[in-house]
Design a protein around this motif. Structure first.
Motif, PDB file in Angstrom:
ATOM      1  N   PRO A 203      33.986  34.978  48.940  1.00 58.89           N
ATOM      2  CA  PRO A 203      34.924  35.204  47.837  1.00 58.89           C
ATOM      3  C   PRO A 203      35.879  36.365  48.133  1.00 58.89           C
ATOM      4  O   PRO A 203      36.885  36.535  47.446  1.00 58.89           O
ATOM      5  CB  PRO A 203      34.012  35.551  46.652  1.00 58.89           C
ATOM      6  N   PHE A 204      35.570  37.149  49.158  1.00 60.47           N
ATOM      7  CA  PHE A 204      36.440  38.288  49.506  1.00 60.47           C
ATOM      8  C   PHE A 204      37.601  37.872  50.406  1.00 60.47           C
ATOM      9  O   PHE A 204      38.483  38.669  50.694  1.00 60.47           O
ATOM     10  CB  PHE A 204      35.648  39.391  50.226  1.00 60.47           C
ATOM     11  N   GLY A 207      41.154  38.233  48.965  1.00 58.19           N
ATOM     12  CA  GLY A 207      41.589  39.628  48.893  1.00 58.19           C
ATOM     13  C   GLY A 207      42.062  40.127  50.255  1.00 58.19           C
ATOM     14  O   GLY A 207      43.041  40.878  50.357  1.00 58.19           O
ATOM     15  N   TRP A 208      41.354  39.703  51.293  1.00 59.02           N
ATOM     16  CA  TRP A 208      41.736  40.049  52.662  1.00 59.02           C
ATOM     17  C   TRP A 208      43.156  39.556  52.963  1.00 59.02           C
ATOM     18  O   TRP A 208      44.030  40.322  53.365  1.00 59.02           O
ATOM     19  CB  TRP A 208      40.707  39.446  53.634  1.00 59.02           C
ATOM     20  N   VAL A 209      43.383  38.275  52.730  1.00 59.35           N
ATOM     21  CA  VAL A 209      44.687  37.680  53.055  1.00 59.35           C
ATOM     22  C   VAL A 209      45.791  38.353  52.230  1.00 59.35           C
ATOM     23  O   VAL A 209      46.853  38.678  52.752  1.00 59.35           O
ATOM     24  CB  VAL A 209      44.665  36.145  52.820  1.00 59.35           C
ATOM     25  N   ASP A 210      45.490  38.594  50.939  1.00 54.32           N
ATOM     26  CA  ASP A 210      46.508  39.179  50.066  1.00 54.32           C
ATOM     27  C   ASP A 210      46.911  40.592  50.478  1.00 54.32           C
ATOM     28  O   ASP A 210      47.970  41.088  50.106  1.00 54.32           O
ATOM     29  CB  ASP A 210      46.001  39.222  48.608  1.00 54.32           C
ATOM     30  N   SER A 211      46.032  41.274  51.236  1.00 54.07           N
ATOM     31  CA  SER A 211      46.311  42.683  51.557  1.00 54.07           C
ATOM     32  C   SER A 211      47.086  42.856  52.862  1.00 54.07           C
ATOM     33  O   SER A 211      47.505  43.957  53.208  1.00 54.07           O
ATOM     34  CB  SER A 211      44.987  43.450  51.666  1.00 54.07           C
ATOM     35  N   ILE A 212      47.282  41.771  53.599  1.00 50.22           N
ATOM     36  CA  ILE A 212      47.828  41.901  54.955  1.00 50.22           C
ATOM     37  C   ILE A 212      49.284  42.360  54.990  1.00 50.22           C
ATOM     38  O   ILE A 212      49.657  43.229  55.784  1.00 50.22           O
ATOM     39  CB  ILE A 212      47.708  40.553  55.730  1.00 50.22           C
ATOM     40  N   GLY A 248      30.368  38.916  52.243  1.00 50.03           N
ATOM     41  CA  GLY A 248      30.447  37.997  51.101  1.00 50.03           C
ATOM     42  C   GLY A 248      30.217  36.549  51.501  1.00 50.03           C
ATOM     43  O   GLY A 248      30.165  35.668  50.652  1.00 50.03           O
ATOM     44  N   ALA A 249      30.110  36.280  52.800  1.00 47.22           N
ATOM     45  CA  ALA A 249      29.956  34.893  53.263  1.00 47.22           C
ATOM     46  C   ALA A 249      28.557  34.370  52.941  1.00 47.22           C
ATOM     47  O   ALA A 249      27.639  35.145  52.661  1.00 47.22           O
ATOM     48  CB  ALA A 249      30.209  34.812  54.770  1.00 47.22           C
ATOM     49  N   ILE A 250      28.408  33.055  52.965  1.00 48.82           N
ATOM     50  CA  ILE A 250      27.089  32.441  52.745  1.00 48.82           C
ATOM     51  C   ILE A 250      26.716  31.608  53.969  1.00 48.82           C
ATOM     52  O   ILE A 250      27.425  30.655  54.271  1.00 48.82           O
ATOM     53  CB  ILE A 250      27.091  31.533  51.502  1.00 48.82           C
TER      54      ILE A 250
END
Ligand code: DP6
Length: 330
Positions: A203-204, A207-212, A248-250
């Motif tokens: 689910p993170f 957020g990662w992509v949005d912060s690049i 956050g991965a499963i």
């Protein structure tokens, strides 16, 4: 129909982490790296009429299995671009200590792309070469260029606009990278498998992509102005964000070992004591430390003294692809 090329590996300051198309190796975000002069691969490729299959030698040993498949699939791309159905003999020598945790696939595929495309008579521009290299291993497309390079993710579905571009040449800025080699090993989740699991389940990831975008704009300004603190802070934070997505991965996973954390803490202590140094970490436990030439001795000595560290290898900013004849650059 023979050519030899040398390519250096690179270390990302803004990480490539996540694909939008696995077959074409198209990323979900732009990334930015430094090409490193200390670690490289030299590859010779010869296409021959009489061969019935490709052959791949790595450090004088015949390679089979998955590693061979990746090379031969890559050569299929080169064959289809050139329209020539010839098999090749490929011989690579790696001066990338695998133990140092560098993706030797970056220098490996950049050297393979350069040597094979030249040997088969394709006269590629750097942009075309970077686009081709990307299809061997994503991070490799940045190694076509020396100095500082950005891989533009592109928008096109066929990947035609996804390649690296130079940001600043190697002469622009003498910053250094120490590769900290840890003595303990662990079973590795490959970068390919790790990023896939993250894209599909963490689910993170959003957020990662949005912060690049913000990180990229700021770090490019920092590189342009040779603002070491700014570049280091952004690179370190970007690396931490990338690694946070794996938690956050499963199922959750991390690339870090206990010594990884010790090195990170030591780098932070170095900063507290007035030595500007920053870390970054790829898909493995080893840490790369950015520093300025005047602090080389202090940084090296401090890192070597951390329990669990087996070696520290230093590198400067390096050049892009070069072609060799009789071991001379041509
Ligand atoms: C963490 O380029 O090895 O090093 O495209 O699947 O071959 P593939 O992956 P690869 O991934 C490198 C990921 C990274 C970050 C980076 O180098 O930008």
């Amino acid at each position: 129909m023979k050519a030899t090329a040398k390519a250096h590996t690179n270390i990302a300051l803004i990480k490539y982490w996540g694909k939008r198309n696995e077959a074409l190796i198209l990323p979900t975000n732009n990334s930015l790296s430094i090409t490193l002069d200390g670690f490289y691969t030299t590859t010779s490729v010869e296409f021959k009429e009489e061969l019935l299959n490709d052959r791949f030698l790595l450090n004088d040993t015949v390679v089979e299995g998955e590693q061979f498949q990746r090379v031969t699939q890559f050569l299929d791309l080169v064959r289809s671009l050139s329209g020539k159905e010839l098999f090749a003999e490929v011989a690579s020598v790696n001066a990338v200590p695998t133990a140092a945790g560098f993706a030797s696939s970056a220098s490996g595929f950049a050297a393979l792309a350069a040597a094979s495309s030249k040997a088969i008579g394709l006269n590629l521009t750097d942009t075309e070469l970077s686009r081709l290299t990307r299809q061997g291993s994503g991070s490799a497309c940045r190694s076509v260029f020396g100095g500082f390079a950005e891989w533009q993710k592109g928008e096109a579905e066929d990947g035609s606009d996804s390649y690296a571009v130079p940001i600043a040449p190697m002469e622009h800025w003498d910053i250094r990278v120490a590769a900290v080699v840890l003595s303990s090993k662990m079973k590795k989740v490959s970068s390919r498998a790790g990023m896939r699991r993250t894209v599909e389940t963490s689910p993170f990831f959003k957020g990662w992509v949005d912060s690049i975008h913000q990180d990229l704009e700021a770090i490019k300004e920092g590189i342009h102005n040779k603002d070491f603190e700014k570049v280091g802070e952004i690179a370190e934070a970007n690396c931490l964000k990338m690694h946070a997505t794996t938690l956050g991965a499963i199922p959750p996973f991390t690339y870090w070992l206990d010594t990884t954390l010790s090195v990170m803490q030591t780098v932070q202590q170095l900063r507290d004591s007035g030595v500007p140094a920053y870390f970054t970490i790829d898909a493995g436990p080893n840490v790369k430390v950015l520093y300025l030439p005047e602090h080389e001795e202090k940084v090296q000595e401090t890192l070597r003294n951390i329990p669990g560290v087996s070696d520290v290898k230093l590198s400067r900013v390096g050049r892009g692809i070069s072609y060799l004849e009789d071991d001379k650059v041509v």
